[in-house]
Design a protein around this motif. Structure first.
Motif, PDB file in Angstrom:
ATOM      1  N   UNK A 133       0.833  -1.205   0.000  1.00 31.18           N
ATOM      2  CA  UNK A 133       0.000   0.000   0.000  1.00 31.18           C
ATOM      3  C   UNK A 133       0.868   1.256   0.000  1.00 31.18           C
ATOM      4  N   UNK A 134       1.930   1.211   0.789  1.00 37.16           N
ATOM      5  CA  UNK A 134       2.836   2.368   0.825  1.00 37.16           C
ATOM      6  C   UNK A 134       3.470   2.583  -0.537  1.00 37.16           C
ATOM      7  N   UNK A 135       3.865   1.499  -1.172  1.00 42.19           N
ATOM      8  CA  UNK A 135       4.455   1.623  -2.509  1.00 42.19           C
ATOM      9  C   UNK A 135       3.447   2.222  -3.491  1.00 42.19           C
ATOM     10  N   UNK A 136       2.222   1.726  -3.378  1.00 45.91           N
ATOM     11  CA  UNK A 136       1.150   2.251  -4.234  1.00 45.91           C
ATOM     12  C   UNK A 136       0.992   3.756  -4.028  1.00 45.91           C
ATOM     13  N   UNK A 188      -0.423   7.020 -13.323  1.00 43.16           N
ATOM     14  CA  UNK A 188      -1.270   6.998 -12.134  1.00 43.16           C
ATOM     15  C   UNK A 188      -2.376   5.966 -12.250  1.00 43.16           C
ATOM     16  N   UNK A 189      -3.048   5.969 -13.401  1.00 42.75           N
ATOM     17  CA  UNK A 189      -4.173   5.046 -13.535  1.00 42.75           C
ATOM     18  C   UNK A 189      -3.694   3.602 -13.653  1.00 42.75           C
ATOM     19  N   UNK A 190      -2.534   3.424 -14.287  1.00 41.84           N
ATOM     20  CA  UNK A 190      -2.052   2.047 -14.439  1.00 41.84           C
ATOM     21  C   UNK A 190      -1.538   1.488 -13.116  1.00 41.84           C
ATOM     22  N   UNK A 191      -0.942   2.323 -12.302  1.00 38.00           N
ATOM     23  CA  UNK A 191      -0.523   1.890 -10.965  1.00 38.00           C
ATOM     24  C   UNK A 191      -1.753   1.513 -10.147  1.00 38.00           C
ATOM     25  N   UNK A 192      -2.808   2.283 -10.319  1.00 37.90           N
ATOM     26  CA  UNK A 192      -4.051   1.964  -9.610  1.00 37.90           C
ATOM     27  C   UNK A 192      -4.568   0.592 -10.040  1.00 37.90           C
ATOM     28  N   UNK A 221      -2.448  -2.059  -8.568  1.00 34.80           N
ATOM     29  CA  UNK A 221      -2.721  -2.193  -7.146  1.00 34.80           C
ATOM     30  C   UNK A 221      -4.002  -2.989  -6.905  1.00 34.80           C
ATOM     31  N   UNK A 222      -4.996  -2.713  -7.722  1.00 32.35           N
ATOM     32  CA  UNK A 222      -6.292  -3.360  -7.534  1.00 32.35           C
ATOM     33  C   UNK A 222      -6.309  -4.791  -8.046  1.00 32.35           C
ATOM     34  N   UNK A 243     -12.363  -1.014 -16.217  1.00 29.80           N
ATOM     35  CA  UNK A 243     -13.276   0.061 -15.821  1.00 29.80           C
ATOM     36  C   UNK A 243     -12.664   0.933 -14.724  1.00 29.80           C
ATOM     37  N   UNK A 244     -12.091   0.256 -13.727  1.00 31.54           N
ATOM     38  CA  UNK A 244     -11.449   1.019 -12.650  1.00 31.54           C
ATOM     39  C   UNK A 244     -10.334   1.900 -13.199  1.00 31.54           C
TER      40      UNK A 244
END
Lengths: 270, 172
Positions: free
Chosen positions: A14-17, B80-84, B87-88, B127-128
């Motif tokens: 999460x921190x990395x994110x 930013x969106x690709x990291x999101x 992450x998801x 979508x996210x």
């Protein structure tokens, strides 16, 4: 059953994110003008809204006070400019503040007026309590208004230029001829200039300023410009029309001029 | 193992090239209707093997996004969106976990999990991703209706492209 490879340290991920997102956002805000603008705009939107509402409210409440203060400031500036002319020659070396002051300016507001009659009148919202006396000159930011004729404690009645009994002594600027402004009904923008002799070399467009001969107005207030010049047969004087610089129909904030040396001048002229 | 790397790098190059050479130039829309944007590069993150370490996944996503951003002249936006999305991915994978769990060496593809599973998996993540992208692009929820419209239209067309890609090339 959980896959051990999917189960990493949650917090670490999460921190990395968050770090990567922050980097992205820094990039976005630094390099993309649109987001930068929106960011600044959004952050100012709320506070700006509240601030502007609040200051609007305060302004409205203080409107009268502010207006009053502005008028006083204006009066002070006018006073300085008139007194500068007066003192330039005589009191240059003598720095006596008592002598320096020749004119005092009192701000006032027109609260009643007529412009379409033969003998128009205007009423000021200040009277002798504010220091206004009979025979004081009244001007606004763009030119002359008239002369105070009657005063009581709270109001002053003014005979404006556009009254058939009004007489104001004026000069043709840079030419030195002096004449008298009289009004012929009913055009409130136009006024007659009389007593200019036939031999005077004047042209349309010449500037008319106050002469300063009377004790009512200081010298050099811009009154208007010559619009028409006619010669009347058998007369020794021109018939001149002057267009007033100020619009008397719109005049509202005015300044009453008090000549502090009026008595001295009248004394020697007796 | 070796072929896995090669496959992913090849896919990375193909997807990036499709995105920046073709999809970037497509501009479907007229007058006020400018809601359709195509995104195919998220597929690269979607198809990375399950066993990839998450920190590595996030960093790969970030760098991929930056590369796209370089071509789109929008630093930080795609990353930013690709990291999101990256992450998801884990949470969506866990959400869609089959009853007997994932095999360690698998890749989330139609070949391994079936069309329906992949459709759901990719739909949610894309979508996210797109929603995040347009939210960040607008940078303010003041434009919420526009964000939603752009997200929905772009999502539909992007998802169609992604599914077509997966069906045609059928990666394993």
């Amino acid at each position: 059953m959980r896959n051990p490879l999917l189960a990493n340290n949650k917090l670490y991920i999460f921190v990395l994110f968050i770090i990567l997102e922050i980097i992205s956002f820094v990039l976005i805000i630094n390099y993309n003008n649109k987001q930068k603008d929106i960011f600044l705009y959004s952050s100012n939107l709320f506070t700006g809204y509240i601030n502007s509402k609040y200051s609007n409210l305060l302004q409205y409440i203080n409107l009268k006070k502010i207006n009053e203060k502005l008028k006083k400031d204006n009066a002070f500036i006018l006073q300085q400019s008139f007194n500068k002319n007066a003192t330039k020659n005589y009191y240059k070396k003598l720095k006596d503040t008592l002598l320096e002051k020749e004119f005092n300016i009192i701000p006032a507001t027109i609260c009643n007026k007529s412009i379409d009659k033969r003998n128009n009148r205007m009423t000021l919202d200040k009277g002798s309590d504010a220091g206004i006396k009979k025979d004081m000159g009244v001007i606004d930011a763009h030119g002359l208004i008239g002369v105070v004729r009657k005063v009581n404690s709270d109001f002053a009645s003014v005979v404006p230029l556009i009254n058939t009994v009004s007489r104001v002594s004026v000069l043709v600027k840079n030419k030195g001829y002096f004449g008298i402004l009289e009004w012929e009904p009913y055009d409130y923008r136009k006024i007659k200039l009389t007593s200019i002799p036939k031999h005077a070399n004047i042209e349309t467009g010449d500037t008319i300023i106050t002469s300063g001969f009377s004790t009512i107005f200081p010298k050099g207030i811009f009154v208007g410009t010559i619009k028409e010049i006619n010669l009347i047969r058998g007369s020794n004087y021109y018939d001149i029309s002057v267009y007033l610089n100020n619009n008397l129909a719109l005049a509202e904030n005015v300044y009453v001029i008090e000549n502090l040396k009026k008595d001295l001048k009248e004394e020697v002229e007796k | 193992m070796n072929s896995l790397w090669v496959n992913n790098i090849k896919r990375f190059l193909i997807l990036i090239l499709i995105q920046i050479l073709i999809l970037k130039r497509i501009n479907i829309g007229w007058a006020d209707f400018n809601y359709i944007h195509f995104f195919i590069y998220p597929l690269f993150i979607l198809l990375l093997p399950l066993r990839i370490q998450r920190p590595f996944l996030l960093i790969v996503a970030f760098l991929t996004g930056l590369l796209i951003d370089m071509f789109y002249d929008s630093p930080g936006l795609h990353s930013s969106s690709l990291v999101f999305l990256a992450f998801m991915r884990r949470y969506i994978l866990r959400f869609l976990e089959p009853r007997d769990g994932y095999k360690i060496e698998t890749t989330p593809t139609i070949y391994n999990f079936g069309f329906n599973w992949f459709l759901i998996y990719s739909s949610i993540l894309v979508f996210l991703n797109i929603f995040w992208y347009f939210s960040v692009e607008a940078f303010s929820f003041q434009y919420f209706p526009e964000i939603i419209l752009k997200t929905i239209f772009s999502f539909i067309f992007s998802e169609i492209l992604i599914v077509l890609y997966v069906i045609i090339l059928n990666p394993k």
